[in-house]
Design an enzyme around this catalytic site. Structure first.
Site, PDB file in Angstrom:
ATOM      1  N   TYR A 125       0.809  -1.217   0.000  1.00 34.78           N
ATOM      2  CA  TYR A 125       0.000   0.000   0.000  1.00 34.78           C
ATOM      3  C   TYR A 125       0.850   1.278   0.000  1.00 34.78           C
ATOM      4  CZ  TYR A 125      -4.592  -2.131   0.552  1.00 34.78           C
ATOM      5  OH  TYR A 125      -5.759  -2.821   0.331  1.00 34.78           O
ATOM      6  N   ASP A 212      -3.766 -17.913   3.198  1.00 34.59           N
ATOM      7  CA  ASP A 212      -4.818 -18.637   2.490  1.00 34.59           C
ATOM      8  C   ASP A 212      -5.470 -19.674   3.397  1.00 34.59           C
ATOM      9  OD1 ASP A 212      -2.057 -19.240   2.002  1.00 34.59           O
ATOM     10  OD2 ASP A 212      -2.638 -20.930   0.765  1.00 34.59           O
ATOM     11  N   ASP A 236      -6.485  -5.995   4.917  1.00 30.19           N
ATOM     12  CA  ASP A 236      -7.584  -5.386   4.168  1.00 30.19           C
ATOM     13  C   ASP A 236      -8.574  -6.460   3.735  1.00 30.19           C
ATOM     14  OD1 ASP A 236      -9.139  -3.616   2.752  1.00 30.19           O
ATOM     15  OD2 ASP A 236      -7.733  -3.372   1.103  1.00 30.19           O
TER      16      ASP A 236
END
Length: 343
Positions: A125, A212, A236
């Protein structure tokens, strides 16, 4: 007489003004101590002063060190950079706190009570992106650089461990992808393990999980988690997944915490398609306001607000359309204010 606390108020775009008005009505009923300075950002900032993050807004937050913010619109692809990201960078709001708690029973998952702590300033980011032209295609190759620092990892990990201990939580889960991104997220996992051994072992449990696998486990058995801490991009994604466990983003408050400022927000979008129609659910922003009250040492008022929201939804059965009800934003707001005043 209660001393007033200066705070910046950003209504935001789309449904922002509607849910802000509803939240202000609740705070007024609580006699919350905030003295508001109104400011703008996002599309409203462009309209007001030609800037999605006007200097006057930055100056206000710098004075008050505290803000409540409605959703801001960010264009996809082109256009201006996210004002939310710029605010986090400007005030070094390194910790994004996203609690998720079941309020309305009867959904797919019951009795959810967990917290995602997201690193807010680093990772992918940071915005170091560019295109490489090949032949006549100016966007032939897209490149992005992600950066995680030891200091940044320590900041967010210490926040998560201390938060867990202070709030009586039992376990902190470190989420990473160090099996593939061995440096970028390996430093996060490595720092967590070092800090745990040096300072937190015996005070709270810790585990590490690949991102994951964490996503799968969250939808199979979310009750195995308590506090999740992770890097910016993973946080996020996972925080929105967790919001889905408790009814969606309309039930998901957020806090952005730094050493010198704190900004509280509804984390959903500006929903321009329903703006002005009275359909918006204001609960996320109201819960963010309750977190803001906790932050200024008025947890008594924060708890009253959370209790009133719970009773309005579950005793009075006043709910907006996204929760299966038919109440407008204003109707929900008025029912909530009545609960606050009369309980």
């Amino acid at each position: 007489m209660t001393q007033t606390i200066p705070a910046t108020l950003i209504e935001g775009d789309g449904i922002g003004p509607e849910i802000v008005d509803a939240t202000l009505a609740a705070l007024e009923a609580l006699k919350a101590p905030f003295a508001w300075e109104r400011a703008s950002a996002g599309l409203a900032g462009i309209k007001d002063s030609g800037d999605p993050l006007p200097q006057a807004t930055l100056d206000s937050i710098r004075r008050t060190r505290l803000a409540l913010k409605g959703p801001l619109e960010t264009p996809s692809g082109g256009g201006y950079r996210s004002s939310n990201v710029r605010l986090r960078e400007e005030f070094k709001l390194y910790a994004n706190l996203r609690p998720a708690r079941t309020i309305v029973p009867g959904g797919r998952f019951e009795n959810i009570d967990l917290v995602v702590v997201r690193e807010n300033l680093e990772g992918l980011y940071i915005g170091h992106e560019h295109y490489v032209q090949i032949d006549d295609d100016p966007h032939a190759v897209a490149m992005a650089t992600g950066i995680n620092t030891r200091a940044g990892c320590r900041h967010i990990l210490e926040y998560a461990f201390e938060y867990a201990i202070a709030n009586g939580r039992k376990k902190v889960t470190i989420v990473h992808k160090a099996n593939i991104m061995k440096a970028l997220t390996g430093i996060f996992k490595e720092t967590a393990e070092q800090m745990y051994e040096a300072k937190y072992k015996g005070r709270v449990a810790m585990e590490t999980v690949i991102v994951d696998a964490c996503a799968m486990k969250l939808v199979l058995n979310p009750w195995q988690f308590d506090v999740i801490v992770t890097t910016n991009l993973f946080g996020d994604i996972l925080s929105d997944l967790v919001a889905g466990l408790v009814g969606g983003l309309g039930m998901a408050p957020g806090a952005n915490i730094g050493a010198d400022a704190a900004i509280f927000e509804a984390v959903h979008g500006s929903a321009p398609d329903i703006a002005g129609q009275g359909k918006a659910n204001p609960v996320a922003l109201m819960l963010a306001a309750a977190m803001m009250l906790d932050h200024v040492a008025r947890k008594d008022l924060g708890d009253r607000l959370r209790r009133a929201i719970d009773r309005t939804l579950n005793v009075d059965k006043v709910r907006t359309g996204d929760l299966g009800g038919s109440a407008s934003t204003g109707e929900f707001s008025r029912a909530l204010v009545s609960r606050i005043v009369n309980d």
